[in-house]
Enzyme design. Structure first.
Site, PDB file in Angstrom:
ATOM      1  CG  HIS A 236      15.283  22.060 -33.379  1.00  0.00           C
ATOM      2  ND1 HIS A 236      16.691  21.298 -33.758  1.00  0.00           N
ATOM      3  CD2 HIS A 236      14.742  23.173 -32.260  1.00  0.00           C
ATOM      4  CE1 HIS A 236      17.003  22.441 -32.712  1.00  0.00           C
ATOM      5  NE2 HIS A 236      16.627  23.591 -32.034  1.00  0.00           N
ATOM      6  NE  ARG A 256      21.886  24.244 -35.545  1.00  0.00           N
ATOM      7  CZ  ARG A 256      20.364  24.619 -35.975  1.00  0.00           C
ATOM      8  NH1 ARG A 256      19.886  25.440 -37.185  1.00  0.00           N
ATOM      9  NH2 ARG A 256      19.781  24.229 -34.214  1.00  0.00           N
TER      10      ARG A 256
END
Lengths: 603, 248
Positions: A236, A256
């Site tokens: 990740h 994000r």
């Protein structure tokens, strides 16, 4: 020494995260008796840590979304190594599974007209993730738990399974012990669902909990099941990097999704510099367009921070290696900047990302509403696992099913964020359903006492060596080595060294010892975990060596391009009769014409 | 690196007692890191529960210097390391070994509370329409990570051992989440009064103080539930009304 208690069920589910609970609920609903075994207390499984949401093409926020787009996104994200039967089922059934959760009491964030709200996530073309702030996993596991406890399922908390028992070809039971007292248990069952999650504890920097020691993969392997795609491990892109004690803890992609941007130490938004060909038509031209996308402008494309995880993780890795990283070896993730765009930015961040705010404030002393976070890649998920039939989730061992992270296929070479929670529900349900059918159809087998004796003897071996090596030391050595040699960027030489290292570690693992008794003894538990971690590490390494290309979660410095000759097979591992690890390449069945068409239409 | 001393509850039954361990303290370390270091360095058998190490699963509850805390969220730089750091298991539950207690009682209590029962779907496709504000109202209760620190600190359980008559703050939060769920149609008021023992709570707010999720347990969950009980069972007008209401 092999005194044990026997419990008998039609279906035994091992693991009580999202997939295990959903499987148990489904099996129970079909009228069979169900036992659910888990290593922790109920409701503490790794699912609880999932943050961003579950992907389902409900089209509540953008009505252009449907199963076809979701299917195409999943296949593109998986670089077309996915089991497309699973990808199709997943895209079609996920919306119903999400609505079912609501029926059982889950509360998701809402759209203005009162429907389930959906958010943007990496690799998903439209806003698709049903969510509750950034604690969707908690909502999901608690809903399944609170519903599940009223469905007549027998739950065995804090029980470890160390072996599957077979009658001829099929599985007929499992052997393990309760962690509290260390008493042996035999679970007799007509079919078994593995839902044990991943292998993240094989790595030093990981977002995974202690439970992720590859138990299900190893149990299946020893029982003769195929493991597939083990080279594909997802790093990740955003884990915490500072302070050292929190290194690896997940920072949700939701940051994000809500507009967070990645910056290097020069203040450059470096993600704009590297857009892969597969996504050229789907990425914003500039920061302005990216922001419009975040704000829901349907004519805008996504910002590059929302490209797939494999790509973002490699870009971050590259920035750090090139000396453009943050002081503690990461890059900056900045959500505070949205104050330039919206007046109530601080409130919005706290509302949309409450646990992230909390986590950084308490563990790192960083206020994410005013300053950037430092983030870097962390081992997060294994795309590979037990090879299963796409419709039924049964492995090549009759009566042995697998669902969720322990199973392979849906995600191909790289999983899209949000596809994991929906995976748990869709295939948890199917595994439960087909395991119950299998149980009804084939009835009981018989337990072989010799197998029980062997398993009991193996489990007690560490006590025979009170002066053996501390199991924690061996576990740490394995984690260091896998991180270093079979991590985010791989080479032939490193991985060959890793294989040698694994051979040495196997010997060391066979010599670990513990003192004390069998009651709640973490040293003993760690000693028994080692073999599972080693099996998974070796499978990952051998598969990664064989794949001489770069694709999805597997990146090789010595073969940095994607190659045609590797685009049409999965890597499959099986235990050979002599006990060695056998690798073969298994051709992917050709895609059905109508699905080809779907992918073409959604390019 | 600085070394610190940890005085940890070790053992089982009569033999249990404090044992001292020394280990190095690094930047940003939390109490759970120290326990893990001790396991790896000198005491592999030291038992503690943990899972996520990020304050999300609620497994590593303990008492640190007498305060109920999650070990994974208690930074060592907030403690006085010139003194031994005292780590003990939760006291309201039967002790098992070292830092582990038997919390199974909580699971039994929860199972007895009537589950969620939704109203009929609002739309023909079987879905509901819910306003965000209605979601927000119960979100606070649904944040609960079941660490049971509130149960541990509640004097009704800790000092008076009313485990048979009193469900404890965790289950009041759970009941509140169900009662205030925008779709739920079940009535748990009588159960709250008679079986959950809500009346035993005299709102000292100890539970609220220790909640790692910052749920305002007393003010937002318990007091509104108490009001419901009062409205239904002790309000003179309602009482009168009930006398004439046909029984079914």
């Amino acid at each position: 020494m092999s005194d044990y208690q026997t419990h008998e069920h039609d279906v035994l589910v091992i693991g009580a995260g999202g997939a295990g609970l959903r499987a148990a609920i489904e099996a129970s609903a079909s009228g069979v008796s169900v036992g659910l075994v888990c290593k922790s207390l109920l409701g503490k499984a790794h699912t609880v840590m999932a943050e961003g949401g579950m992907a389902a093409a409900m089209g509540n926020v953008d009505d252009r979304d449907n199963w076809k787009v979701h299917f195409s996104d999943t296949m593109r994200g998986g670089q077309y190594l996915n089991n497309w039967v699973m990808a199709e089922i997943h895209a079609k059934e996920a919306p119903e599974r999400v609505r079912e959760l609501e029926k059982w009491g889950a509360l998701f964030d809402r759209t203005k007209d009162g429907r389930i709200l959906q958010r943007n996530f990496g690799g998903h073309r439209y806003p698709r993730l049903a969510h509750v702030g950034d604690r969707t996993g908690l909502e999901m596991i608690r809903t399944l738990q609170d519903y599940g406890i009223h469905q007549g399922i027998t739950v065995y908390m804090e029980h470890t399974t160390t072996a599957l028992l077979k009658d001829g070809e099929r599985v007929v039971g499992a052997f393990g012990y309760d962690r509290e007292r260390g008493r042996f248990r035999v679970f007799k069952a007509k079919s078994i669902v593995l839902a044990t999650g991943g292998i993240g504890r094989a790595y030093k920097i990981t977002s995974n909990s202690w439970e992720y020691t590859g138990d299900g993969q190893a149990l299946a392997y020893y029982a003769g099941a195929d493991l597939m795609d083990m080279e594909f491990i997802q790093f990740h892109p955003t884990g915490m990097v500072w302070p050292p004690s929190v290194r690896g803890i997940l920072v949700t992609e939701g940051v994000r999704g809500e507009g967070g941007r990645l910056l290097n130490n020069k203040g450059e938004r470096f993600m704009f510099n590297d857009i892969p060909d597969l996504y050229k038509n789907q990425v914003a031209k500039d920061a302005e367009e990216g922001w419009r996308y975040v704000e829901g402008d349907k004519s805008a494309n996504r910002p590059p921070e929302l490209l797939t995880r494999d790509h973002v993780a490699r870009c971050i890795n590259r920035e750090v290696k090139a000396g453009r990283g943050s002081p503690h070896g990461g890059v900056y993730l900045d959500i505070a900047w949205i104050k330039e765009k919206v007046s109530s930015a601080q409130d919005r961040i706290k509302k949309k990302l409450p646990s992230m705010y909390h986590q950084f404030k308490e563990l790192a002393g960083v206020d994410i509403t005013t300053e950037p976070m430092e983030v870097g890649p962390t081992t997060h998920y294994v795309m590979g696992g037990v090879r299963v039939d796409g419709l039924t989730q049964m492995s090549n061992v009759p009566g042995l099913f697998a669902a969720g992270e322990v199973a392979a296929g849906l995600h191909g070479a790289n999983r899209l964020g949000g596809n994991s929670l929906s995976d748990l529900l869709v295939f948890g349900k199917r595994a439960g359903q087909y395991a119950a059918e299998f149980a009804k159809k084939y009835g009981s087998g018989s337990i072989d006492e010799d197998q029980v004796k062997v398993a009991a003897k193996k489990a007690l071996e560490p006590f025979d060596r009170p002066n053996g090596e501390n199991p924690y030391i061996v576990q740490h050595a394995l984690q260091e080595m896998m991180q270093d040699k079979v991590g985010i960027v791989r080479t032939e030489a490193d991985m060959a060294a890793a294989l040698d290292g694994l051979a040495v570690l196997k010997k060391r693992a066979a010599g670990v010892g513990i003192d004390g008794n069998r009651e709640y003894n973490p040293g003993w538990h760690t000693a028994l975990d080692l073999d599972n971690l080693l099996i998974c590490s070796e499978a990952a390494t051998r598969s990664a060596i064989d794949r001489r290309e770069s694709r999805g979660g597997h990146f090789r410095d010595d073969h940095s391009e994607k190659k045609k000759e590797f685009s049409e097979h999965n890597t499959v591992i099986r235990r050979a009769p002599d006990g060695g690890m056998q690798l073969r390449r298994e051709a992917i069945p050709p895609l059905r014409d109508d699905l080809k068409q779907v992918i073409e239409e959604n390019k | 690196m600085q070394k610190a001393m940890f005085r940890v509850w070790k053992g089982q039954g009569e033999q249990a007692g404090f044992k001292d361990y020394h280990t190095e303290v690094g930047d940003g370390m939390v109490v759970l890191d120290a326990i893990h270091q001790i396991q790896a360095e000198s005491e592999p058998t030291l038992a503690c529960r943990w899972n996520c190490k990020a304050g999300k699963c609620g497994s590593c509850s303990a008492e640190v210097n007498g305060k109920p805390r999650l070990m994974c969220m208690t930074r060592l730089d907030t403690l006085d390391l010139s003194m031994p750091v005292i780590i003990e298991p939760m006291k309201s539950f039967p002790h098992m070994k070292d830092l582990v207690t038997d919390v199974s009682w909580n699971y039994e209590v929860k199972k007895r509370i009537k589950p969620f029962r939704p109203r009929k779907p609002d739309a023909p496709d079987g879905t509901w329409r819910i306003q965000q504000s209605d979601v927000d109202r119960v979100q606070e209760f649904r944040k609960c990570i079941e660490c049971f620190l509130c149960q541990n600190v509640c004097h009704v359980l800790r000092d008076h051992h009313k485990h048979d008559e009193f469900a404890g703050p965790r289950h009041f939060v759970y009941t509140a989440a169900l009662e205030m769920h925008p779709l739920d149609t079940e009535d748990r008021t009588a159960y709250l009064k008679d079986e959950e023992g809500l009346g035993y709570c005299n709102i000292t707010k100890c539970c609220t103080k220790v909640c790692p999720e910052h749920i305002t347990i007393t003010d937002n969950a318990i007091i509104p539930l108490k009001e419901r009980v009062v409205d239904e069972f002790y309000d003179p007008l309602t009482k009168l009304f009930r006398m004439f209401k046909p029984k079914h």
